[in-house]
Structure formats: structure tokens, C-alpha cells
Design an enzyme around this catalytic site. Structure first.
Site, PDB file in Angstrom:
ATOM      1  N   ASP A   1       2.979   5.110   4.212  1.00 45.76           N
ATOM      2  CA  ASP A   1       1.545   5.604   3.574  1.00 45.76           C
ATOM      3  C   ASP A   1       1.712   6.733   2.767  1.00 45.76           C
ATOM      4  OD1 ASP A   1      -1.310   4.820   3.526  1.00 45.76           O
ATOM      5  OD2 ASP A   1      -1.551   6.806   4.628  1.00 45.76           O
TER       6      ASP A   1
ATOM      7  N   GLU B   1       4.245   3.347  -0.298  1.00 47.83           N
ATOM      8  CA  GLU B   1       3.219   3.334  -1.094  1.00 47.83           C
ATOM      9  C   GLU B   1       3.372   4.474  -2.074  1.00 47.83           C
ATOM     10  OE1 GLU B   1      -1.614   3.686  -1.141  1.00 47.83           O
ATOM     11  OE2 GLU B   1      -0.205   4.809   0.353  1.00 47.83           O
TER      12      GLU B   1
HETATM   13  C1  GLC Z   1      -3.408   4.813   1.741  1.00 46.36           C
HETATM   14  C2  GLC Z   1      -3.905   3.431   2.358  1.00 46.36           C
HETATM   15  C3  GLC Z   1      -5.339   3.496   2.439  1.00 46.36           C
HETATM   16  C4  GLC Z   1      -6.002   4.819   3.119  1.00 46.36           C
HETATM   17  C5  GLC Z   1      -5.173   6.247   2.693  1.00 46.36           C
HETATM   18  C6  GLC Z   1      -5.264   7.151   3.721  1.00 46.36           C
HETATM   19  O1  GLC Z   1      -3.787   4.970   0.313  1.00 46.36           O
HETATM   20  O2  GLC Z   1      -3.593   2.345   1.596  1.00 46.36           O
HETATM   21  O3  GLC Z   1      -6.271   2.631   2.963  1.00 46.36           O
HETATM   22  O4  GLC Z   1      -7.181   5.099   3.087  1.00 46.36           O
HETATM   23  O5  GLC Z   1      -3.650   5.739   2.590  1.00 46.36           O
HETATM   24  O6  GLC Z   1      -4.446   7.170   4.754  1.00 46.36           O
END
Ligand code: GLC
Ligand code: CA
Length: 563
Positions: free
Chosen positions: A228, A270
Site C-alpha cells: 500500500d 500501489e
Molecule cells: C491506499 C488504499 C486506500 C487507502 C489508502 C490509505 O491508497 O488503496 O484505500 O485509503 O491507501 O491506506
């Protein structure tokens, strides 16, 4: 004489057998699991409730594993399932080593991992280590002030930094990146909501702890992590928030650690970064993350869906083509967040808003749309089918979002991104077969996407349903690993609306054709081989003088094997 004759015949026979063996023995392509996976993203709490408390749980998920297996899924990606106050749907964790009791016991979790493995499915989990919940014991302790052993696990300033109003990930909802803590009377840094304080990765203790978390879950049987918020983990916290420096050596360290604990485990990052930055994240010599979501292609894919203009998608694919050996893009249509259109121009974004999310309430964070795929495509079955077909025919690994295989809708009454996170619609029974009690988050029970109209049970017996199509596409994608492993080119033809892509590996050549226009499109295309076999219909089309004349219906699509 006779003897010599026999020996002679035998020699010829052995020679022929040998050479035909040689002819048959084609080299097996290097099959790499994550490059040919079919990933399914789900959140345990919205998938299936087994104990009638209105919350999905691990036992419920176990009940539905055969559905996922039958669909052809090879990898499950679990959204955060650890204990949490749930203010950001689990992305605010209070115990990295636990299982949220609402979802089941550690025993239920272990049983789920076992059952998935029995079906040959791998599981990856969200690894949310950029920040903790503000209710995490580490942060509670850190707030006590300078003498807390956890003080340096977070990022503090005595005075409010001048740029506290900059760098928010959730603009419009989040006011600042530095918030006053009334206990220690100092300010802490948070890229995300104020209840998600950033962990301080320049503290070696934090790095060591994150390794322990990784090791712990790999030992529980995970095949990797969806990492993440990657750029925010490796930035120097709170400094230069608009253009922070990134420490890629931290990614290398994480990758090494993962490889140490689980030989085949991967990182799926991500990181919504510009194409020219991606290779820093993949790592030059296979030392960074093995996979990343292709956010760049995703945004251009939607632009092309919204406008029919092909070139932006073609360019995005070309711009993200060169990645290190062994690395792989993960492609997706929609995910659990808003669709982030931040890398498009304002004009491009406006066009998508107009076509797919015209109301203010459909838009979010000044950059995206908080709707599901089917509503964005006007619930047009042919258009949905074409979009899905292309998802499976993009260079990379496809990632599906639960519910998109049946074309679920969204609930815009729910706040922010919760709109696309409603309970899975299994049947037309009350509460969509998700639960026997009113769920903690409402099921969609009105309009076009009402669970009585859109559900798994009715689609599984309907040969024309999106679910049936998805199952076919998954099968095709698996039967033709050239798409995930091979070399690809996009045909440079002058046929306006048709995207034509050719994939080749040691075994075969596959040609896919997608029509983005609401009308028929024709093209003459240059083509190797003598015959194109349509992999959906089985029909053969002759290639004449290296050319084929194709007509594709509105939003039509074809997968051909070149023979
Ligand atoms: C990422 C996740 C999202 C979350 C954020 C904070 O962007 O995809 O859903 O709110 O991280 O952890
Ligand atoms: Ca439950």
C-alpha cells in the site's frame, strides 16, 4: 545380406523417430506464476457472512472458495483484515499481527489459508505499513511525549510547519498533512487522514518491525503483498511534500527480506507514478517490486472508453512497455478506490467526467470518479464485454474486483469510496444471499443494479451473462500465456476505432482486436500465417497475401490464433 537390410531399415526408423521427436519438442516458455495469474480482489467483510451478524467473515469466504476456483481465479488479494477501528475500511491498523475479530478467529483465518491452498489458489494480502491507526498502541505511547520508546516511530514537529496545508492524498476531505496532537502538544505528519499517522522509516526500529510483519505473514502462507502507498513509505516524511526524495534502497531491502522468507513471494506495488519513474520501483536488476499496478494505462484506458480516441491508450501502453526482465504490470479496470485520473490533462479528465461521472457527487478528491465499472459504461453489456476482453488481453496480469464479474453497481449515498464497496450479490434472496441479517453496509436493493436483477445465481446459468463471459475469458487468458509472457506489438494500421495487438511467444501468435466505437468498424490488416482461428467461435478466416479483411461489430472484440 538380409541382416544388413534389416539393420539399415532399423537405422532409418530410429533416425526418423528421433527427428520427429526433435520436431515435437518445442521449448517450454518460462512460465512465471505471477505473470500469468488471474487476481481477484476482495474484502472479507463484504464477501459472505457465515454467522448472521451482517459482517462477512473468513468462514463465509471459505464457503465461496469453490465459486472463485470455478471462475478460474488463481490469486486472491485480501484487503486489510487486521484489527482496526475501521475509519478507513481497515487501512487503519491497530495490530499488525492479529485478525479482526469481526472476521473470525486466527483459527478461521488459518483454515481459510489451508482451504485456498487445497484448491491451488495463492493468497496475497494488503500490507499497510506507511501509517498505523492513531489508536495503535505505538502511537498512543508516542503521543505521551519525548520519553516514549515509540516517540521516534512517528514524525513530529514542535511547531506547525508552513506547508501543513500541502500534499494531502485526499484533498477536499483531508485538511492538512500535519495535525496538532493535544497530548504531546506537538504536530505529527500524516499523508492520509489525520487518524493515520505516518510511520517514520528513517528510524531503523521501524524498518526492523516492518520486516518482522512481513516475515510473520509469509510464514502464515501468503504468496506476497499488495504494498500500500509505496511512494509514501519511501519518501522522507514531511520534507518537501510536493516533490519528496525517495529512498529506493528501502524497496530493495524489503524485496530481499521477502525473498529470504518465501522464495516465490512477490510485491505488487500501489505506486501511481509517471511511466519514467516506474523502473525505479521495479528496480534495475530485478531487485525492486516484481509487480505494479499500471495506473497510467488504466486512466488512458478509461479515456479511450469514454471518447473512442485510440491513440492515448496506445501511447500509454508504449510508454510503459520497457520494464525489467521478470517484472510485470498488473492491469485492472476498477479497484476499491476512486478511479484516479490525476495523470490526464484537465481536458481529458473533463471528458471522462462528462461521459462517466457527470454529477459532482460521482466525483472525488478533485481527480476521480467513485463509481463501479458497469455504471461508468452505462450498463451496456456489449461495451462491458469489450472492456473485459481487453483487460484480459493487455500485456500484464489481470486483476478483477469482486462484483465486477457480474456487473455490480455502486451506492452513491455512501461516503467517499465506500460507494464501490457494497456487499457481494450472490442470489435474489433477502440481503442478496450475502447474509441473513441486515448487513453492516447496505446491499444495493433498488434500480438497475438491484441484487434481485444482478446476482451470481442468475448469471451462472445464463450463457449470455457477464459472469459466463468472464469465465470464458479467464480460460482463454490461461490457455494463452503468450499474453502475459510474450512479446507484443500494436498494429499500426489506419483503422481508426480498432485496437489490434499481437502477442508472440515460442509457441504461438495471438492477435486481439477491440472496437471502441458504437458502430461497425473494418480494417485490412497485415498478418502472419495462413489462417486466423477465432478463439471464441472456432471460425477460420483465411489470410490472403499476408492480409486479412476484418469487420468488427459495435464494441466487438476477437481473439485470433495465427496458424
Ligand atoms: C491506499 C488504499 C486506500 C487507502 C489508502 C490509505 O491508497 O488503496 O484505500 O485509503 O491507501 O491506506
Ligand atoms: Ca459474520
Amino acid at each position: 545380406m538380409r541382416f544388413y537390410y534389416r539393420a539399415y531399415v532399423a537405422c532409418i526408423a530410429i533416425y526418423l523417430a528421433g527427428s520427429s521427436l526433435l520436431l515435437c519438442a518445442q521449448p517450454a516458455p518460462d512460465y512465471v506464476w505471477y505473470r500469468n495469474a488471474v487476481v481477484y480482489a476482495l474484502d472479507v467483510d463484504t464477501f459472505k457472512d457465515s454467522n448472521a451478524d451482517g459482517i462477512g467473515d473468513f468462514q463465509g469466504l471459505i464457503q465461496q472458495l469453490d465459486y472463485l476456483h470455478g471462475l478460474g481465479i488463481t490469486v486472491l488479494w485480501l484487503s486489510p483484515f487486521q484489527p482496526t477501528p475501521d475509519r478507513d475500511d481497515g487501512y487503519d491498523i491497530t495490530d499488525y499481527y492479529g485478525v479482526d475479530p469481526r472476521l473470525g478467529t486466527p483459527g478461521d483465518f488459518a483454515e481459510f489459508m489451508f482451504q485456498a491452498r487445497q484448491r491451488g489458489m495463492r493468497v496475497i494480502m494488503d500490507l499497510v505499513i506507511n501509517h498505523t491507526s492513531d489508536e495503535h498502541p505505538w502511537f498512543r505511547s508516542a503521543r505521551q511525549g519525548k520519553h516514549s520508546p515509540y516517540r521516534q516511530w512517528y514524525v513530529w514537529r514542535d511547531n506547525r510547519p508552513a506547508d501543513a496545508g500541502k500534499g494531502m492524498v485526499f484533498p477536499g476531505v483531508q485538511k492538512e498533512t500535519w495535525t496538532f496532537d493535544s497530548v504531546s502538544t506537538t504536530y505529527y505528519f500524516h499523508r492520509f487522514y489525520d487518524f493515520q499517522p505516518d510511520l517514520n522509516y528513517s528510524n531503523p526500529q521501524v524498518e526492523a518491525e516492518s520486516k518482522r510483519i512481513i516475515g510473520y505473514w509469509l510464514n502464515q502462507g501468503f504468496s506476497g503483498f499488495r504494498l500500500d502507498a509505496v511512494p509514501f513509505i519511501i519518501e522522507e516524511d514531511g520534507k518537501n511534500v510536493d516533490r519528496p526524495e525517495h529512498r529506493f534502497d528501502q524497496l530493495v531491502a524489503i524485496r530481499r527480506h521477502i525473498q529470504l522468507h518465501g522464495q516465490e513471494a512477490i510485491l505488487l506495488g500501489e505506486a501511481n507514478v509517471a511511466p519514467e519513474e516506474s523502473n525505479d520501483y521495479f528496480g534495475k536488476d530485478g531487485v525492486g517490486m516484481q509487480m505494479m499496478f499500471n495506473f497510467f494505462v488504466n486512466q488512458h484506458f478509461f479515456y479511450t472508453l469514454a471518447t473512442g480516441e485510440l491513440q492515448p491508450l496506445v501511447r500509454a501502453l508504449e510508454q510503459t512497455r520497457d520494464i525489467p526482465e521478470g517484472a510485470q504490470w498488473a492491469n485492472f479496470l476498477r479497484n476499491h478506490d476512486e478511479i484516479d485520473l490525476g495523470r490526464l490533462t484537465t481536458r481529458q479528465r473533463e471528458k471522462i467526467y462528462a461521459a462517466m461521472g457527470p454529477d459532482k457527487n460521482m466525483q472525488l478528491y478533485d481527480r476521480g470518479i467513485r463509481r463501479r465499472l458497469a455504471p461508468m459504461l452505462g450498463n451496456n453489456p456489449q461495451r462491458l464485454a469489450m472492456a473485459y476482453s481487453l483487460l484480459f488481453a493487455l500485456p500484464g496480469t489481470p486483476v478483477l474486483r469482486y462484483g465486477d464479474e457480474i456487473g455490480m453497481g455502486d451506492d452513491l449515498r455512501l461516503k467517499e469510496r465506500l460507494s464501490v464497496r457494497t456487499p457481494m450479490q450472490w442470489t435474489d434472496a433477502p440481503y442478496a444471499g450475502f447474509s441473513t441479517t441486515a448487513p453492516f453496509r447496505p446491499v444495493i436493493d433498488a434500480g438497475e443494479y438491484d441484487y434481485r436483477k444482478i446476482n451470481v445465481a442468475s448469471q451462472r446459468t445464463d450463457p449470455a451473462s457477464l459472469l459466463t463471459l468472464t469465465t470464458k475469458l479467464i480460460r482463454l487468458r490461461k490457455e494463452h500465456p503468450a499474453i502475459g509472457l510474450g512479446k507484443w506489438i500494436i498494429s499500426d494500421h489506419k483503422a481508426g476505432d480498432l485496437l489490434i495487438t499481437q502477442f508472440t511467444d515460442e509457441r504461438e501468435t495471438i492477435l486481439t482486436v477491440h472496437n471502441f466505437a458504437p458502430n461497425r468498424a473494418s480494417a485490412e490488416l497485415a498478418c502472419p500465417g495462413q489462417v486466423l482461428t477465432d478463439l471464441f467461435s472456432g471460425e477460420d478466416i483465411p489470410v490472403k497475401n499476408g492480409k486479412v479483411q476484418l469487420t468488427v461489430k459495435e464494441y466487438g472484440y476477437h481473439w485470433f490464433q495465427v496458424r
